[in-house]
Motif scaffolding. Structure first.
Motif, PDB file in Angstrom:
ATOM      1  N   LYS A   1      -4.569  24.047 -20.757  1.00  0.00           N
ATOM      2  CA  LYS A   1      -3.283  24.616 -20.337  1.00  0.00           C
ATOM      3  C   LYS A   1      -3.524  23.798 -19.111  1.00  0.00           C
ATOM      4  O   LYS A   1      -5.027  23.934 -17.928  1.00  0.00           O
ATOM      5  CB  LYS A   1      -3.731  25.840 -19.795  1.00  0.00           C
ATOM      6  CG  LYS A   1      -2.569  26.475 -18.796  1.00  0.00           C
ATOM      7  CD  LYS A   1      -2.882  28.268 -18.573  1.00  0.00           C
ATOM      8  CE  LYS A   1      -1.929  29.020 -17.270  1.00  0.00           C
ATOM      9  NZ  LYS A   1      -2.024  30.004 -16.880  1.00  0.00           N
ATOM     10  N   ASN A   2      -2.589  23.478 -17.858  1.00  0.00           N
ATOM     11  CA  ASN A   2      -2.539  22.738 -16.898  1.00  0.00           C
ATOM     12  C   ASN A   2      -2.172  23.692 -15.876  1.00  0.00           C
ATOM     13  O   ASN A   2      -1.451  24.379 -15.448  1.00  0.00           O
ATOM     14  CB  ASN A   2      -1.940  21.790 -16.769  1.00  0.00           C
ATOM     15  CG  ASN A   2      -1.336  20.737 -15.222  1.00  0.00           C
ATOM     16  OD1 ASN A   2      -1.661  21.254 -14.736  1.00  0.00           O
ATOM     17  ND2 ASN A   2      -0.887  19.582 -15.955  1.00  0.00           N
ATOM     18  N   THR A   3      -3.468  23.706 -14.881  1.00  0.00           N
ATOM     19  CA  THR A   3      -3.476  24.990 -13.821  1.00  0.00           C
ATOM     20  C   THR A   3      -2.675  24.672 -13.136  1.00  0.00           C
ATOM     21  O   THR A   3      -2.597  24.982 -12.122  1.00  0.00           O
ATOM     22  CB  THR A   3      -4.976  25.218 -14.106  1.00  0.00           C
ATOM     23  OG1 THR A   3      -5.891  24.075 -12.777  1.00  0.00           O
ATOM     24  CG2 THR A   3      -6.190  25.217 -14.669  1.00  0.00           C
ATOM     25  N   ARG A   4      -2.251  23.660 -12.767  1.00  0.00           N
ATOM     26  CA  ARG A   4      -1.525  23.299 -12.319  1.00  0.00           C
ATOM     27  C   ARG A   4       0.183  23.957 -12.322  1.00  0.00           C
ATOM     28  O   ARG A   4       1.152  24.488 -11.512  1.00  0.00           O
ATOM     29  CB  ARG A   4      -0.831  21.620 -11.788  1.00  0.00           C
ATOM     30  CG  ARG A   4       0.195  20.852 -10.267  1.00  0.00           C
ATOM     31  CD  ARG A   4       0.642  20.069  -9.771  1.00  0.00           C
ATOM     32  NE  ARG A   4       0.372  18.997 -11.383  1.00  0.00           N
ATOM     33  CZ  ARG A   4       1.594  18.691 -11.618  1.00  0.00           C
ATOM     34  NH1 ARG A   4       2.348  19.198 -11.371  1.00  0.00           N
ATOM     35  NH2 ARG A   4       1.249  18.177 -12.550  1.00  0.00           N
TER      36      ARG A   4
ATOM     37  N   GLN B   1       1.960  17.747 -19.965  1.00  0.00           N
ATOM     38  CA  GLN B   1       2.311  16.092 -18.556  1.00  0.00           C
ATOM     39  C   GLN B   1       1.083  16.816 -17.192  1.00  0.00           C
ATOM     40  O   GLN B   1       0.752  17.419 -17.034  1.00  0.00           O
ATOM     41  CB  GLN B   1       3.274  16.552 -17.943  1.00  0.00           C
ATOM     42  CG  GLN B   1       4.138  15.380 -16.607  1.00  0.00           C
ATOM     43  CD  GLN B   1       4.891  16.039 -15.724  1.00  0.00           C
ATOM     44  OE1 GLN B   1       5.079  16.252 -15.221  1.00  0.00           O
ATOM     45  NE2 GLN B   1       5.458  14.886 -15.501  1.00  0.00           N
ATOM     46  N   LEU B   2      -0.133  15.339 -17.166  1.00  0.00           N
ATOM     47  CA  LEU B   2      -0.952  15.225 -16.709  1.00  0.00           C
ATOM     48  C   LEU B   2      -0.453  14.454 -14.666  1.00  0.00           C
ATOM     49  O   LEU B   2      -0.497  13.628 -15.706  1.00  0.00           O
ATOM     50  CB  LEU B   2      -1.949  14.715 -17.279  1.00  0.00           C
ATOM     51  CG  LEU B   2      -1.852  15.803 -18.653  1.00  0.00           C
ATOM     52  CD1 LEU B   2      -3.492  15.376 -19.718  1.00  0.00           C
ATOM     53  CD2 LEU B   2      -2.189  17.019 -18.258  1.00  0.00           C
ATOM     54  N   ARG B   3      -1.169  14.650 -13.832  1.00  0.00           N
ATOM     55  CA  ARG B   3      -1.262  13.488 -12.802  1.00  0.00           C
ATOM     56  C   ARG B   3      -2.646  14.294 -12.394  1.00  0.00           C
ATOM     57  O   ARG B   3      -3.709  15.109 -12.806  1.00  0.00           O
ATOM     58  CB  ARG B   3      -0.603  14.584 -11.697  1.00  0.00           C
ATOM     59  CG  ARG B   3       0.692  14.594 -12.254  1.00  0.00           C
ATOM     60  CD  ARG B   3       1.534  15.323 -10.655  1.00  0.00           C
ATOM     61  NE  ARG B   3       2.583  15.552 -10.427  1.00  0.00           N
ATOM     62  CZ  ARG B   3       3.652  16.044  -9.765  1.00  0.00           C
ATOM     63  NH1 ARG B   3       2.560  16.601  -8.514  1.00  0.00           N
ATOM     64  NH2 ARG B   3       4.966  16.658  -9.441  1.00  0.00           N
ATOM     65  N   VAL B   4      -2.814  12.731 -12.096  1.00  0.00           N
ATOM     66  CA  VAL B   4      -4.810  11.957 -11.976  1.00  0.00           C
ATOM     67  C   VAL B   4      -5.637  13.608 -11.192  1.00  0.00           C
ATOM     68  O   VAL B   4      -4.031  14.052  -9.672  1.00  0.00           O
ATOM     69  CB  VAL B   4      -5.367  11.328 -11.338  1.00  0.00           C
ATOM     70  CG1 VAL B   4      -6.399  11.623 -10.739  1.00  0.00           C
ATOM     71  CG2 VAL B   4      -3.773   9.995 -12.476  1.00  0.00           C
ATOM     72  N   GLY B   5      -5.995  14.235 -11.379  1.00  0.00           N
ATOM     73  CA  GLY B   5      -6.507  15.230 -10.113  1.00  0.00           C
ATOM     74  C   GLY B   5      -6.293  16.948 -10.664  1.00  0.00           C
ATOM     75  O   GLY B   5      -6.825  17.510 -10.075  1.00  0.00           O
TER      76      GLY B   5
ATOM     77  N   ASN C   1       1.469  25.214 -15.394  1.00  0.00           N
ATOM     78  CA  ASN C   1       0.843  26.315 -15.840  1.00  0.00           C
ATOM     79  C   ASN C   1       1.056  25.985 -17.606  1.00  0.00           C
ATOM     80  O   ASN C   1       1.539  27.728 -18.428  1.00  0.00           O
ATOM     81  CB  ASN C   1       1.266  28.016 -15.195  1.00  0.00           C
ATOM     82  CG  ASN C   1       0.299  29.029 -14.560  1.00  0.00           C
ATOM     83  OD1 ASN C   1      -0.586  28.142 -14.741  1.00  0.00           O
ATOM     84  ND2 ASN C   1       1.256  29.365 -12.803  1.00  0.00           N
ATOM     85  N   GLN C   2       1.694  24.909 -17.940  1.00  0.00           N
ATOM     86  CA  GLN C   2       1.955  24.889 -19.163  1.00  0.00           C
ATOM     87  C   GLN C   2       0.687  24.366 -20.121  1.00  0.00           C
ATOM     88  O   GLN C   2      -0.547  24.007 -19.441  1.00  0.00           O
ATOM     89  CB  GLN C   2       2.826  23.150 -18.658  1.00  0.00           C
ATOM     90  CG  GLN C   2       3.354  23.146 -20.528  1.00  0.00           C
ATOM     91  CD  GLN C   2       3.821  21.053 -20.070  1.00  0.00           C
ATOM     92  OE1 GLN C   2       3.501  20.933 -18.700  1.00  0.00           O
ATOM     93  NE2 GLN C   2       4.884  21.129 -21.267  1.00  0.00           N
TER      94      GLN C   2
END
Length: 620
Positions: free
Chosen positions: A590-593, A569-573, A595-596
């Motif tokens: 890996k989404n650093t926000r 799941q990704l959000r802008v930014g 951790n997925q």
């Protein structure tokens, strides 16, 4: 020229007189130029003889250009005297003469260099084979192409142009992969043969459409009027970095200079060792320490680096008598010894993939992958060949019959396969080679099929020649045999790998596996030959990386909702630490926000260029 226009429509004799006056004026100007050049030569010191030789060559080219113009004028006079020249033809020639008068060099430059002399002189001129930025055929400025002169493209324009080019490839990766899965499912289920054929036709037409779009993007770059700026900016940035490195490596007081000791003999192959030295050099640049390269007993050449390449310093060759300390030392430590990058603790922020903060804004506008350009500049300085090495490269190119256009193909086998990389068939490489040539031919032209094939398995070259007789396959099976594990660390094998990397880097396009350090080195050197060669590759496995690098982050520009349990799941930014590209429209990271870890559409992110505060070298 205004007088010529006013005389338009007058008698042939008036035309003749005007044109004769123009010829005499032209010759007079050239005579003054040559006399001035000759006087200048007499005033130059002996050390500038090479520069004068180039000026004389330019003068001779101008004289030859003038001779051609005079022949045209003579023909025009003859036609005028015979009353055979119509007004439209005369006006075109007058306009051409006006352009030549405003810029005498334009006519000679528009044609570009002669292919044979361009390629023969390139290795000898390079001082490390790195200064042929304007020698690549696809990057020569087209005659008549608009040019904005002193105007520069905006960052937004250059970024958007490159992003479109990248996303053309990504959308094709996605559709070709998905349709390939459907076709395979139809074939496996013994389904409708007509449906299977329809899918094939969609893939064929889609590939042609993709090639057309890529060709359009290349034509846009060549004709947008900014190509002169790109070449000049690339030269200026490279010159600045090379002068900084020369300044760093040649301190006025070697005995008291701060130094960084780097041991060449890392326990790995040639490409890996080159990257080890570049890492040392980057740390030396960041800490303002002169790099001391310890290379005696080098496993590839016992005599050391300096017998193959020029010394990294002209004046400072050893650590001296000062005490040495291991990294990180103390602020007043004079001599530091650097470990391999995998053991470096603490890790500074300026390690790859970071670029200097003072150069980052310029690099982001000029280049599609600034870190590759940055690494290439260190290789440009390091790989300045000794005379014997340069002569070997020149003779090697001639003996192999190397010429352009050409695709460089590197097939890594032996010890890599099964441990660090998968085995890819020759057909996989050649699929992308053929696609490159078809893109060149999209507008109906015909291009000779030619590849330079390098490998550590001699059978690969024989196999390619047997399966692809329509290609001119340049390669030396003996070099491939010497690259095998048992004979790799010999002088002969060293010469072979140096030649392989040289010719791969000089190719118009690279097809290889970025899991191989040899291919990545060739790609890095390639960046020094063009303003921006970031797109001139196809890797069958990894994206570009630097061994021991800091995190490779990309910024999300389009939000993404998971389609399957594998998706992120990704959000802008959001920042995504990228692990790789699956070349099917999706990447993994890996989404650093959150951790997925998971997959995401490659086009929904953009590169985040890391910049580190480094010395500005104000004295340079």
């Amino acid at each position: 020229m205004l007088l010529v226009r006013q005389l338009f429509g007058a008698s042939a004799n008036s035309w003749a007189r005007a044109l004769i006056i123009f010829v005499l004026a032209w010759v007079g100007l050239v005579y003054v130029f040559v006399v001035k050049l000759t006087n200048t030569q007499g005033q130059q010191a002996a050390g500038e003889s090479e520069l004068n030789a180039r000026r004389i060559s330019q003068a001779l080219q101008m004289l030859e250009h003038t001779r051609q113009r005079n022949e045209e004028l003579k023909q025009l006079i003859d036609e005028l005297m015979s009353d055979q020249l119509d007004k439209q033809s005369a006006l075109k020639l007058v306009q051409r003469l006006e352009n030549d008068a405003l810029n005498p060099k334009l006519g000679a430059e528009a044609a570009g260099p002669e292919p044979e002399s361009m390629f023969e002189s390139a290795p000898a001129d390079l001082r490390g084979w790195n200064n042929v930025a304007e020698a690549a055929p696809n990057d020569l400025l087209e005659a008549g192409a608009p040019d904005h002169g002193d105007f520069e493209p905006s960052l937004e324009y250059e970024f958007t142009r490159r992003r479109i080019q990248t996303n053309i490839g990504e959308i094709w990766n996605f559709f070709s992969s998905e349709l390939g899965k459907v076709r395979k499912a139809v074939a496996a289920g013994h389904g409708n043969a007509d449906l299977e054929e329809s899918i094939n036709q969609v893939l064929l037409q889609g590939a042609e459409h993709k090639r057309s779009l890529l060709s359009d993007m290349e034509r846009l770059r060549q004709s947008d009027g900014y190509e002169s700026w790109r070449h000049k900016e690339a030269r200026d940035l490279s010159d600045l970095v090379q002068r900084r490195l020369h300044h760093l490596q040649n301190p006025s007081d070697c005995q008291n200079a701060r130094k960084l000791v780097c041991k060449l003999n890392k326990g790995c192959g040639y490409g890996c060792q080159l990257h080890h030295v570049v890492y040392c050099f980057i740390v030396a640049y960041a800490t303002e320490r002169t790099l001391i390269l310890k290379s005696r007993g080098w496993r590839y050449h016992k005599g050391g680096w300096e017998e193959v390449f020029q010394p990294v310093s002209n004046s400072c060759h050893d650590a001296g008598t000062a005490n040495t300390y291991n990294w990180p030392g103390k602020p007043n430590t004079q001599v530091l010894v650097l470990p391999i990058i995998d053991s470096l603790m603490p890790r500074p922020p300026y390690l790859p993939l970071a670029v200097p903060e003072d150069l980052a804004p310029r690099l982001k506008r000029l280049h599609g992958d600034p870190i590759v350009w940055w690494v290439g500049q260190f290789l440009k300085y390091l790989l300045r060949p000794q005379t014997t090495t340069r002569d070997f490269l020149v003779s090697g190119m001639r003996n192999l019959g190397w010429e352009r256009p050409i695709v460089g193909v590197h097939v890594r086998r032996t010890d890599k396969v099964g441990t660090e990389a998968a085995c890819h068939s020759v057909e996989e490489y050649m699929t992308h080679v053929e696609d490159y040539y078809r893109t060149l031919e999209v507008n109906g032209s015909s291009v000779a099929r030619r590849i330079f094939l390098a490998s550590d398995d001699a059978q690969v070259i024989d196999e390619a020649r047997r399966k692809y007789p329509q290609y001119q396959i340049i390669g030396d099976p003996e070099v491939a045999r010497m690259a095998s594990v048992s004979t790799r660390y010999t002088d002969t094998a060293l010469n072979g790998i140096i030649l392989d990397i040289h010719l791969l880097s000089m190719s118009d396009h690279l097809v290889c596996t970025f899991s191989s350090q040899v291919c990545r080195v060739a790609y890095e050197i390639m960046q020094t030959l063009y303003p921006d060669a970031a797109h001139r590759f196809k890797s069958l496995d990894d994206i570009y990386y630097y061994g021991g690098q800091n995190a490779h982050n990309r910024r999300v520009v389009i939000a993404h909702k998971p389609r399957t349990h594998e998706d992120l799941q990704l959000r802008v930014g959001d920042l995504v630490s990228v692990a790789g590209n699956h070349w099917d429209g999706n990447s993994k990271g890996k989404n650093t926000r959150t951790n997925q870890v998971g997959l995401f559409p490659s086009f929904k992110v953009e590169e985040k260029v890391d910049a580190a505060k480094l010395p500005l070298y104000p004295g340079v």
